[in-house]
Scaffold this motif. Structure first.
Motif, PDB file in Angstrom:
ATOM      1  N   GLY A  35     -97.092 -36.038 -10.350  1.00  0.00           N
ATOM      2  CA  GLY A  35     -97.533 -34.819 -10.815  1.00  0.00           C
ATOM      3  C   GLY A  35     -97.570 -34.318 -12.302  1.00  0.00           C
ATOM      4  O   GLY A  35     -97.938 -33.388 -12.842  1.00  0.00           O
ATOM      5  N   THR A  85    -104.308 -41.648 -11.568  1.00  0.00           N
ATOM      6  CA  THR A  85    -104.443 -40.188 -12.227  1.00  0.00           C
ATOM      7  C   THR A  85    -105.722 -39.570 -11.411  1.00  0.00           C
ATOM      8  O   THR A  85    -106.462 -40.203 -10.859  1.00  0.00           O
ATOM      9  CB  THR A  85    -104.744 -40.390 -13.661  1.00  0.00           C
ATOM     10  N   LYS A 111    -103.574 -35.683 -14.630  1.00  0.00           N
ATOM     11  CA  LYS A 111    -102.279 -35.731 -13.820  1.00  0.00           C
ATOM     12  C   LYS A 111    -101.839 -37.047 -13.036  1.00  0.00           C
ATOM     13  O   LYS A 111    -102.867 -37.695 -12.790  1.00  0.00           O
ATOM     14  CB  LYS A 111    -102.385 -34.661 -12.712  1.00  0.00           C
ATOM     15  N   THR A 125     -97.844 -34.574 -16.601  1.00  0.00           N
ATOM     16  CA  THR A 125     -99.256 -34.550 -17.260  1.00  0.00           C
ATOM     17  C   THR A 125     -99.464 -35.850 -18.122  1.00  0.00           C
ATOM     18  O   THR A 125     -98.151 -36.125 -18.749  1.00  0.00           O
ATOM     19  CB  THR A 125     -99.365 -33.383 -18.040  1.00  0.00           C
TER      20      THR A 125
END
Length: 244
Positions: A174, A205, A159, A176
């Motif tokens: 937020g 991340t 994320k 991916t």
């Protein structure tokens, strides 16, 4: 590389993709990692991953390896300022924590997740030389595209929790990091010079799941945007039930 019988390893760990990959590769290589170690910087840092390091505790629980927390403020202002250059001063609490651990256990090396940062890697290597231990840096000088492909193939769920670069807006918070987002990052690299793995601090991340973890981490969060940069503010983080 040291033999298992020679002692154990400490993984320098933030919960981000790079330190998590270094840990994963160490475990795949059969290195006996006995501890994770997280430095919690006070503000911006040249040496360490900064955002959401408090989540490392939950990641360590999922991984099943004990975590050591290091807070630079515990070192004391006088000692922290003694080195002059910030990167060297920032290294002092980490080195002090490792020296303390070496008095108790036979630690033979540390893992680190630097890809291209000579600033970080040279200082960590010099620290390891002073301590008489090894450095395992499996991402060092690797091709970012190949690294990303290996992370995705291994099953890392990554994320994006902070962004600070032209071309990265609030919609990235937020999100991916996967093949689709990587393709967009390639375009941003061409247009703005954004490193596709965020090595220049363009984004940070957190790994919520991977083959080295027993339970996925679920995050609830709000976004905080400051015009040109932003981060997620985690309101709740928890381990999901195990599949087994």
């Amino acid at each position: 590389m040291a033999d298992d019988a020679d002692g154990t390893w400490v993984s320098l760990f933030s919960g981000g993709k790079d330190s998590s990959w270094a840990l994963y590769r160490a475990l795949e290589e059969g290195l006996p990692v006995s501890h994770l170690l997280t430095v919690h910087p006070e503000g911006d840092s040249y040496m360490y991953h900064v955002p959401a390091t408090n989540l490392a505790t939950l990641a360590a629980e999922s991984i099943g390896i004990p975590l050591i927390d290091v807070h630079p403020g515990d070192l004391g202002a006088e000692s922290a300022d003694a080195s002059g250059e910030q990167g060297d001063a920032e290294l002092e609490p980490l080195e002090a924590a490792l020296r303390e651990l070496l008095e108790e256990e036979n630690i033979v090396g540390v893992t680190a997740g630097a890809i291209q940062s000579e600033f970080q890697t040279s200082r960590i290597q010099a620290m390891c030389d002073r301590l008489g231990i090894e450095l395992f840096a499996p991402l060092w000088q690797r091709d970012p595209e190949e690294l990303a492909a290996e992370m995705f193939e291994a099953g890392f769920e990554i994320k994006i929790i902070q962004v600070a670069a032209y071309g990265l807006d609030e919609s990235w918070l937020g999100r991916t990091l996967d093949a689709d987002s990587l393709a967009e990052l390639r375009d941003l690299n061409d247009e703005y010079g954004v490193h596709i793995l965020g090595e220049g601090g363009e984004f940070e991340t957190f790994v919520v799941d991977g083959p080295h973890m027993h339970r996925r981490i679920a995050l609830d969060y709000e976004t905080e945007w400051e015009g040109t940069r932003g981060r997620i503010h985690v309101t709740d983080a928890r381990l999901e039930p195990s599949d087994t």
